[in-house]
Design a protein around this motif. Structure first.
Motif, PDB file in Angstrom:
ATOM      1  N   ARG A  24      24.712  11.714  71.600  1.00  0.00           N
ATOM      2  CA  ARG A  24      25.711  12.761  71.558  1.00  0.00           C
ATOM      3  C   ARG A  24      26.814  12.216  70.835  1.00  0.00           C
ATOM      4  N   GLU A  84      28.902  13.456  68.766  1.00  0.00           N
ATOM      5  CA  GLU A  84      29.871  14.458  68.561  1.00  0.00           C
ATOM      6  C   GLU A  84      30.951  14.681  70.027  1.00  0.00           C
ATOM      7  N   ASP A 124      32.711  11.155  69.801  1.00  0.00           N
ATOM      8  CA  ASP A 124      33.971  11.382  68.927  1.00  0.00           C
ATOM      9  C   ASP A 124      35.137  12.051  69.477  1.00  0.00           C
ATOM     10  N   GLU A 125      34.574  13.248  70.346  1.00  0.00           N
ATOM     11  CA  GLU A 125      35.438  14.034  71.070  1.00  0.00           C
ATOM     12  C   GLU A 125      36.314  13.342  72.237  1.00  0.00           C
ATOM     13  N   ARG A 174      27.215   7.534  72.473  1.00  0.00           N
ATOM     14  CA  ARG A 174      27.433   7.726  71.044  1.00  0.00           C
ATOM     15  C   ARG A 174      26.141   8.004  70.453  1.00  0.00           C
TER      16      ARG A 174
END
Length: 202
Positions: A185, A187, A190-191, A182
């Motif tokens: 990265r 993003e 969240d993916e 987190r």
């Protein structure tokens, strides 16, 4: 010097349990020292052994108490039944694989926050963790069986159990992966959460 009443002793013990729950889930059992823990609980270092025989005994109780609280949330979701936010299990998945749970300062559900510690600690701690896992599997299985009956299908306890194991594994694994990346990265983190929410219930 005033004597400590039974009520005071019980309250102090509960303060230690609550402080340990937060600290163990957020930092890991081994990372938390007794002196640091007792300070967080607002008590002196030497008073620890008036309540627990060892840190391991405390860890076992914390594991059990943390799962009890988490399973209480599952039981409330099931009791509330379907709502505009989805079925009980859909709401559980959404809450478990949420950014709020990922970022929880207290570590959130012990199924993910204590999983590594349980694997490294004593049989007593592992047993407390296993009991919590069984609680989740029982709750998930019962809900899968209820959903099958509601749809007019023949409930299959073995299949419900397999689905429960898969669901818990996906929840715990997804949350751990999302937490692991987190900061560097976000993003990707969240993916992982989105994909888990979309696919956890098949």
């Amino acid at each position: 010097m005033p004597r400590i009443t039974k009520e005071d002793k019980a309250r102090n013990r509960q303060n230690i349990l609550e402080a340990a729950g937060r600290m163990f889930r957020s930092q890991g059992i081994d990372a938390v020292g007794i002196a640091e823990l007792m300070k967080e609980a607002g008590l002196t270092h030497g008073g620890f052994y008036n309540h627990f025989a060892s840190k391991n005994d405390l860890a076992m109780e914390v594991c059990g108490a943390s799962f009890a609280a988490s399973l209480g949330s599952l039981a409330r979701a099931v009791e509330e039944g379907p709502s505009e936010a989805g079925s009980p299990l859909e709401r559980v998945v959404a809450g478990y694989l949420s950014t709020a749970h990922r970022d929880a300062e207290d570590g959130g559900c012990p199924s993910a926050s204590l999983v590594t510690d349980a694997g490294r600690h004593t049989d007593a701690v592992q047993s407390a963790y296993a009991e919590g896992v069984e609680g989740y599997l029982a709750g998930f299985s019962a809900e899968f069986l209820r959903e099958a009956e509601e749809k007019g299908q023949r409930p299959d306890p073995d299949e419900a159990r397999r689905r429960a194991v898969r669901l818990l594994s996906e929840l715990v694994g997804g949350l751990m992966l999302a937490r692991a990346v987190r900061h560097v990265r976000p993003e990707l983190s969240d993916e992982i959460l989105r994909a888990g929410r979309d696919g956890a219930l098949g």
